[in-house]
Every structure is written in structure tokens, then in C-alpha cells.
Design a protein around this motif. Sequence first.
Motif, mmCIF file in Angstrom:
data_model
loop_
_atom_site.group_PDB
_atom_site.id
_atom_site.type_symbol
_atom_site.label_atom_id
_atom_site.label_comp_id
_atom_site.label_asym_id
_atom_site.label_seq_id
_atom_site.Cartn_x
_atom_site.Cartn_y
_atom_site.Cartn_z
ATOM 1 N N MET A 1 -6.354 41.723 60.569
ATOM 2 C CA MET A 1 -5.017 41.343 61.068
ATOM 3 C C MET A 1 -5.223 40.138 61.963
ATOM 4 N N ASN A 2 -4.521 38.900 61.883
ATOM 5 C CA ASN A 2 -4.547 37.812 62.951
ATOM 6 C C ASN A 2 -3.777 38.390 64.316
ATOM 7 N N GLU A 3 -4.318 38.207 65.426
ATOM 8 C CA GLU A 3 -3.438 38.378 66.505
ATOM 9 C C GLU A 3 -3.779 37.305 67.580
ATOM 10 N N ILE A 4 -2.563 37.249 68.462
ATOM 11 C CA ILE A 4 -2.545 36.198 69.485
ATOM 12 C C ILE A 4 -2.216 37.057 70.725
ATOM 13 N N GLN A 5 -2.807 36.540 71.903
ATOM 14 C CA GLN A 5 -2.566 36.965 73.397
ATOM 15 C C GLN A 5 -1.176 36.400 73.740
ATOM 16 N N PRO A 6 -0.337 37.202 74.488
ATOM 17 C CA PRO A 6 1.072 36.704 74.703
ATOM 18 C C PRO A 6 0.651 35.413 75.782
ATOM 19 N N TYR A 75 2.433 44.088 56.829
ATOM 20 C CA TYR A 75 3.184 44.174 55.438
ATOM 21 C C TYR A 75 3.176 42.581 55.036
ATOM 22 N N LEU A 76 3.733 41.638 55.876
ATOM 23 C CA LEU A 76 3.816 40.384 55.344
ATOM 24 C C LEU A 76 2.662 39.889 55.065
ATOM 25 N N GLU A 77 1.569 40.160 55.414
ATOM 26 C CA GLU A 77 0.240 39.485 54.633
ATOM 27 C C GLU A 77 -0.026 40.366 53.470
ATOM 28 N N ALA A 78 0.374 41.408 53.145
ATOM 29 C CA ALA A 78 0.152 41.982 52.005
ATOM 30 C C ALA A 78 1.250 41.287 51.054
ATOM 31 N N ASN A 79 1.931 40.718 51.401
ATOM 32 C CA ASN A 79 2.909 39.891 50.521
ATOM 33 C C ASN A 79 2.932 38.435 50.560
#
Length: 100
Positions: A1-6, A75-79
Motif C-alpha cells: 500500500m502506498n503511504e504518505i506522511q502528513p 479497497y481502491l487499489e484492488a479496484n
Amino acid sequence: MNEIQPNQLAEKLKEGEKLHIVDVREDEEVAQGMIPGAIQIRLGEIPDRLDEFDQNQHYYMICRSGARSGRATEYLEANGIKATNMTGGMLAWEDEVVLP
């Protein structure tokens, strides 16, 4: 999963990037403030509103602590939709907020 810091997301906003930010919190949570430019789509509504997400865009998902937005991102990535979770959620957000 892609993540970004605030702080990284805040920097993108300050640089004027056109971002698609989706806040998956409930009404009483967003009433305390949202990231400027964010739209609210509650986590439970995402499956029913999937057609509102453009597969040619990238979405940054926000919640209170990063857990619900992480589920939304997966969920979005899976779609087939490009999404990134903001780690730490609004609890870690130290920049400007606006009232809905």
C-alpha cells in the motif's frame, strides 16, 4: 500500500499541486475540521460510490488515525484506482484545516 506522511502531503498542497483528497471520516469527525480541498466520502459509502473515482487520477485517503483510510486505500487499489494512505491521519496533521 502506498503511504504518505502528513507533512509530505502538506508540502504538496503548499506547492500548489492539484490533489484529490478524500476524507473517509464520519460527519461528527469532519465537523472538527478537514484538510483544505478534501471531499468527504465516508468509508462505508466507498463501495457504492466507486464510480465517482476516476481511474486516471490519484487519490489521497484521510481518516482520524490512518486505519480506516488504509482500508479505503487497499479497497481502491484492488479496484484499479490509484490511492495513497496518509499515515497517522488527522491526529498527525499539523497544518491548516477548514470547517465543512
